[in-house]
Design a protein around this motif. Structure first.
Motif, PDB file in Angstrom:
ATOM      1  N   HIS A 209    -118.885  46.911  24.797  1.00 47.69           N
ATOM      2  CA  HIS A 209    -119.601  46.158  23.738  1.00 47.69           C
ATOM      3  C   HIS A 209    -119.588  44.666  24.060  1.00 47.69           C
TER       4      HIS A 209
ATOM      5  N   GLU B 207    -114.947  49.135  23.615  1.00 44.70           N
ATOM      6  CA  GLU B 207    -115.061  47.761  23.086  1.00 44.70           C
ATOM      7  C   GLU B 207    -115.325  46.765  24.215  1.00 44.70           C
TER       8      GLU B 207
ATOM      9  N   GLU C  76    -118.395  54.398  14.623  1.00 43.42           N
ATOM     10  CA  GLU C  76    -116.965  54.112  14.815  1.00 43.42           C
ATOM     11  C   GLU C  76    -116.213  54.050  13.479  1.00 43.42           C
TER      12      GLU C  76
ATOM     13  N   GLN D 120    -121.406  50.825  15.078  1.00 46.93           N
ATOM     14  CA  GLN D 120    -120.382  50.588  14.050  1.00 46.93           C
ATOM     15  C   GLN D 120    -120.361  51.696  13.017  1.00 46.93           C
TER      16      GLN D 120
ATOM     17  N   GLU E  24    -115.078  41.584  19.963  1.00 46.99           N
ATOM     18  CA  GLU E  24    -115.108  42.834  20.747  1.00 46.99           C
ATOM     19  C   GLU E  24    -113.966  42.826  21.769  1.00 46.99           C
TER      20      GLU E  24
ATOM     21  N   GLU F 205    -112.307  48.019  12.597  1.00 46.39           N
ATOM     22  CA  GLU F 205    -113.724  48.400  12.665  1.00 46.39           C
ATOM     23  C   GLU F 205    -114.514  47.822  11.489  1.00 46.39           C
TER      24      GLU F 205
ATOM     25  N   VAL G  65    -115.228  44.199  12.235  1.00 42.76           N
ATOM     26  CA  VAL G  65    -116.319  44.045  13.222  1.00 42.76           C
ATOM     27  C   VAL G  65    -117.677  44.307  12.558  1.00 42.76           C
TER      28      VAL G  65
HETATM   29 FE1  FEO Z   1    -117.381  47.120  19.081  1.00 41.11          FE
HETATM   30 FE2  FEO Z   1    -116.039  48.979  17.246  1.00 41.11          FE
HETATM   31  O1  FEO Z   1    -116.420  47.263  17.579  1.00 41.11           O
END
Ligand code: FEO
Length: 180
Positions: free
Chosen positions: A64, A61, A141, A138, A28, A105, A108
């Motif tokens: 996050h 981020e 995103e 996620q 992150e 993304e 992640v």
């Molecule tokens: Fe927190 Fe979009 O990764």
């Protein structure tokens, strides 16, 4: 009256889960810096809307990351604040910029799925429950990243298309519904 305090012991988290959450903190944090570099590139190339979009993504981020740091501490785990990767600073095109965004993304998401898998394997339903927020985040995103890249692929090299994309990006991103 029974003194309950002696029964209240903090439950330490499973070591492999603690390690995965620390890895996630790093991912992150790296994403936050990557998006900051993307924002800065866009800013210096006259794309103010894209810059604003990535400055905001960078901040998200960071949030996050912070949420994970606080959670691990709350659960009496040990947080290791990581060293960060040097982010890529130059991009050949807007396509490259947004391809990198989508790849980041997707990476992640893959890591979050890995954490979820481990939580189920180790029967840590508390962390599993906490991570559901990240699953939803996620989904959103990735949907935004895909939508923006799709639009750019339609626009191709058209300069006036890039101008409009830069002007409208934040409206397009806000309108994405990942469940649609
Ligand atoms: Fe927190 Fe979009 O990764």
């Amino acid at each position: 009256m029974v003194n309950l305090t002696k029964f209240v012991k903090k439950v330490h988290m499973n070591k492999s889960i603690e390690k995965l959450l620390n890895d996630q903190i790093k991912y992150e944090a790296n994403a936050s810096m990557h998006y900051m570099a993307m924002a800065s590139w866009a800013d210096s190339n006259g794309y103010n809307g894209i810059a604003e979009f990535f400055y905001n993504q960078s901040e998200e981020e960071r949030v996050h990351m912070l949420k994970l740091v606080k959670f691990v501490n709350e659960r009496s785990g040990k947080v290791a604040i990581p060293a960060l990767e040097k982010p890529k600073a130059d991009f050949e095109s807007l396509q490259e910029l947004f391809e990198d965004f989508l790849k980041s993304e997707m990476f992640v998401t893959e890591q979050i799925n890995h954490v979820i898998f481990e939580c189920l394997d180790k029967k840590d339903y508390n962390v599993h429950n906490f991570m559901q927020w990240y699953v939803t985040e996620q989904l959103e995103e990735e949907a935004v990243a895909r939508t923006l890249l799709d639009k750019l692929n339609i626009i191709g090299d058209d300069k006036s298309g890039h101008y409009l994309f830069d002007r409208d990006i934040n409206t397009i991103a806000t309108a994405v519904d990942p469940t649609a």
